[in-house]
Design an enzyme around this catalytic site. Structure first.
Site, PDB file in Angstrom:
ATOM      1  N   TYR A  57       0.886  -1.199   0.072  1.00 49.01           N
ATOM      2  CA  TYR A  57      -0.023  -0.304  -0.153  1.00 49.01           C
ATOM      3  C   TYR A  57       0.843   1.318   0.162  1.00 49.01           C
ATOM      4  O   TYR A  57       1.994   1.297   0.505  1.00 49.01           O
ATOM      5  CB  TYR A  57      -0.743   0.088   0.980  1.00 49.01           C
ATOM      6  CG  TYR A  57      -2.267  -0.831   1.146  1.00 49.01           C
ATOM      7  CD1 TYR A  57      -2.481  -1.614   0.186  1.00 49.01           C
ATOM      8  CD2 TYR A  57      -2.975  -0.784   2.189  1.00 49.01           C
ATOM      9  CE1 TYR A  57      -3.586  -2.623  -0.091  1.00 49.01           C
ATOM     10  CE2 TYR A  57      -4.175  -1.667   2.272  1.00 49.01           C
ATOM     11  CZ  TYR A  57      -4.178  -2.426   1.084  1.00 49.01           C
ATOM     12  OH  TYR A  57      -5.620  -3.229   1.182  1.00 49.01           O
ATOM     13  N   GLN A  84     -11.588 -11.502   0.974  1.00 52.56           N
ATOM     14  CA  GLN A  84     -11.505  -9.947   0.488  1.00 52.56           C
ATOM     15  C   GLN A  84     -11.757  -9.704  -1.050  1.00 52.56           C
ATOM     16  O   GLN A  84     -11.059 -10.739  -1.720  1.00 52.56           O
ATOM     17  CB  GLN A  84     -10.547  -9.232   0.715  1.00 52.56           C
ATOM     18  CG  GLN A  84     -10.168  -8.651   2.103  1.00 52.56           C
ATOM     19  CD  GLN A  84      -9.002  -7.706   2.101  1.00 52.56           C
ATOM     20  OE1 GLN A  84      -8.034  -7.662   1.272  1.00 52.56           O
ATOM     21  NE2 GLN A  84      -8.531  -6.966   3.221  1.00 52.56           N
ATOM     22  N   LEU A  91     -15.664   2.083  -5.466  1.00 54.01           N
ATOM     23  CA  LEU A  91     -15.759   3.172  -6.684  1.00 54.01           C
ATOM     24  C   LEU A  91     -15.063   2.681  -8.197  1.00 54.01           C
ATOM     25  O   LEU A  91     -14.682   3.505  -8.882  1.00 54.01           O
ATOM     26  CB  LEU A  91     -15.080   4.486  -6.005  1.00 54.01           C
ATOM     27  CG  LEU A  91     -16.012   4.809  -4.737  1.00 54.01           C
ATOM     28  CD1 LEU A  91     -15.426   6.394  -4.435  1.00 54.01           C
ATOM     29  CD2 LEU A  91     -17.209   4.944  -5.028  1.00 54.01           C
ATOM     30  N   LYS A 109     -14.966  11.230 -12.495  1.00 53.16           N
ATOM     31  CA  LYS A 109     -13.512  12.210 -12.709  1.00 53.16           C
ATOM     32  C   LYS A 109     -13.036  11.751 -14.208  1.00 53.16           C
ATOM     33  O   LYS A 109     -12.328  12.406 -14.690  1.00 53.16           O
ATOM     34  CB  LYS A 109     -12.577  11.986 -11.688  1.00 53.16           C
ATOM     35  CG  LYS A 109     -11.787  10.586 -11.527  1.00 53.16           C
ATOM     36  CD  LYS A 109     -10.794  10.604 -10.537  1.00 53.16           C
ATOM     37  CE  LYS A 109     -10.184   9.499 -10.317  1.00 53.16           C
ATOM     38  NZ  LYS A 109      -9.323   9.400  -8.971  1.00 53.16           N
ATOM     39  N   GLU A 158     -16.176  12.748   2.419  1.00 54.79           N
ATOM     40  CA  GLU A 158     -17.615  12.339   1.511  1.00 54.79           C
ATOM     41  C   GLU A 158     -17.860  10.828   1.498  1.00 54.79           C
ATOM     42  O   GLU A 158     -19.002  10.619   1.778  1.00 54.79           O
ATOM     43  CB  GLU A 158     -17.098  12.882   0.132  1.00 54.79           C
ATOM     44  CG  GLU A 158     -18.355  12.757  -0.733  1.00 54.79           C
ATOM     45  CD  GLU A 158     -17.929  12.784  -2.333  1.00 54.79           C
ATOM     46  OE1 GLU A 158     -18.739  12.610  -3.165  1.00 54.79           O
ATOM     47  OE2 GLU A 158     -16.574  13.538  -2.516  1.00 54.79           O
ATOM     48  N   ASN A 159     -16.799  10.097   1.304  1.00 52.47           N
ATOM     49  CA  ASN A 159     -17.149   8.819   1.292  1.00 52.47           C
ATOM     50  C   ASN A 159     -17.679   8.095   2.460  1.00 52.47           C
ATOM     51  O   ASN A 159     -18.641   7.324   2.564  1.00 52.47           O
ATOM     52  CB  ASN A 159     -15.865   8.057   1.033  1.00 52.47           C
ATOM     53  CG  ASN A 159     -15.515   8.326  -0.567  1.00 52.47           C
ATOM     54  OD1 ASN A 159     -16.156   8.785  -1.138  1.00 52.47           O
ATOM     55  ND2 ASN A 159     -14.183   7.791  -0.845  1.00 52.47           N
TER      56      ASN A 159
END
Length: 386
Positions: free
Chosen positions: A125, A233, A265, A273, A351-352
């Site tokens: 990550y 997952q 998303l 976007k 926002e999420n």
């Protein structure tokens, strides 16, 4: 009868700056003793079927009323996790590690104060910086109020290294990446059982495994008296539905395997976007994500954007953003324990996280409208919508 055990910070808390060498000098057996204590409690708790952290309840009580955060069991295990978790921070910009730490700390603080207790880590990550970033932020948070997960390829060696880098005694859940076809399933299950028996993790799960592979792992565990996985997952969003809605619900009901979903998303596609092409500053413009650029520019990509425009009308009707609608839509599935969010800046994460407020609005009628627009609802024997 359900019995819960509390895991406190005593003897398990990661040492703060300057304390590590001091502890080693005064008490060389501290680490091994702490791990032994945790392993004893963990094994007793597993034999009785439940394990919870003392501070999970406090975190829930102090935040849920204000934020609306929901907590669900991880599959059918006794571990409670927030229905939204924080995954890859996607913090790649900046030339100095201190800058990365500052953004990462902001994101983790926002998530934590919003009631998030699930933090998913992995060595890869944030361009390989995540574990160091996580450690820098972890020192300001109480370890026992967090559910920390990580992903592994080489089970024992990699986990020991990750724990050392993050200065942790254990993680709550360790996920095994999709197995190599040449690796016997018994070997994988035995390795994950060893990790748990050594006190390095409480549970284990799978990442990107097929339903058949998960069922094989469960069967091997039962055959040899080993520990089976508790969750998978899996990618899940508007345009990726079959596995989570058809294959995994059957495993959830039969053997208790839940879902921790990621990419709600669709790598940013659902944010809109990419509606007018690929911006230079976006992920799809980077060389390692050429596959994403090609997907966006393809015929299927153009069709998806057309559907997103229609879905935006539903979001407007519900007084929410399209990303919030997409995340709430993922959470409508009963087998989904938590949805992992990947964020690059505080405003995006805030926002999420607002998707929590949209969940009560996800009625059967709204779900039907979404299905009608998408036109890709898998055929199943049951309706797994709430």
């Amino acid at each position: 009868m359900q019995v819960s055990f509390a895991c406190t910070d005593h003897g398990l808390k990661a040492p703060r700056n300057g304390e590590h060498s001091k502890q080693n000098a005064t008490s060389p057996n501290t680490t091994s003793q702490a791990r032994a204590r945790f392993r004893t409690v963990a094994l007793i708790a597993r034999s009785l079927g439940s394990f919870t952290h003392r501070y999970h309840h406090n975190l829930k009580e102090s935040t849920a009323k204000l934020t609306g955060m929901k907590y669900r069991n991880l599959g059918k295990s006794g571990l409670r996790v927030s229905c939204l978790g924080l995954g890859d921070l996607e913090v790649h910009e900046g030339n100095f590690f201190s800058c990365l730490c500052q953004v990462a700390e902001q994101l983790m603080t926002i998530a934590y104060e919003s009631g998030v207790n699930l933090f998913d880590t992995a060595e890869v990550y944030s361009g390989g910086n995540f574990e160091a970033l996580f450690l820098a932020c972890l020192l300001s948070l109480r370890r026992s109020s967090l559910v920390i997960t990580t992903k592994l390829v080489c089970v024992c060696g990699c986990l020991k290294g990750s724990l050392q880098r993050m200065q942790l005694e254990y993680v709550d859940v360790v996920f095994a990446n999709r197995p190599d076809s040449n690796t016997p399933m018994e070997e994988i299950v035995r390795a994950m059982t060893h990790v748990i028996n050594q006190g390095m993790s409480m549970y284990w799960g799978t990442s990107r495994w097929s339903a058949m592979e998960i069922m094989e792992a469960y069967s091997v565990a039962r055959q040899f008296n080993l520990i089976p996985p508790v969750c998978e997952q899996a990618e899940y969003h508007f345009f990726q539905r079959d596995k989570v809605e058809i294959q995994l619900p059957e495993l959830y009901h039969k053997i208790g395997v839940g879902v921790v979903s990621w990419s709600p998303l669709a790598c940013g596609i659902i944010t809109g976007k990419y509606e007018n092409g690929v911006p230079e500053s976006s992920r799809a413009s980077m060389k390692p994500y050429q596959w994403l650029r090609e997907k966006i520019m393809s015929e299927d990509g153009r069709k998806q954007h057309a559907k997103l425009k229609e879905l935006a009308h539903i979001a407007e009707k519900l007084s929410c953003s399209l990303p919030q609608l997409a995340i709430a839509w993922c959470l409508r599935n009963e087998g989904v324990s938590s949805v992992l969010l990947g964020s690059s800046n505080p405003s995006q994460l805030t926002e999420n996280l607002g998707a929590i407020q949209v969940i009560p609005k996800m009625t059967a009628g709204i779900a039907s409208e979404v299905d009608h627009i998408l036109g890709n609802r898998p055929h199943s024997k049951k309706d797994y919508h709430h």
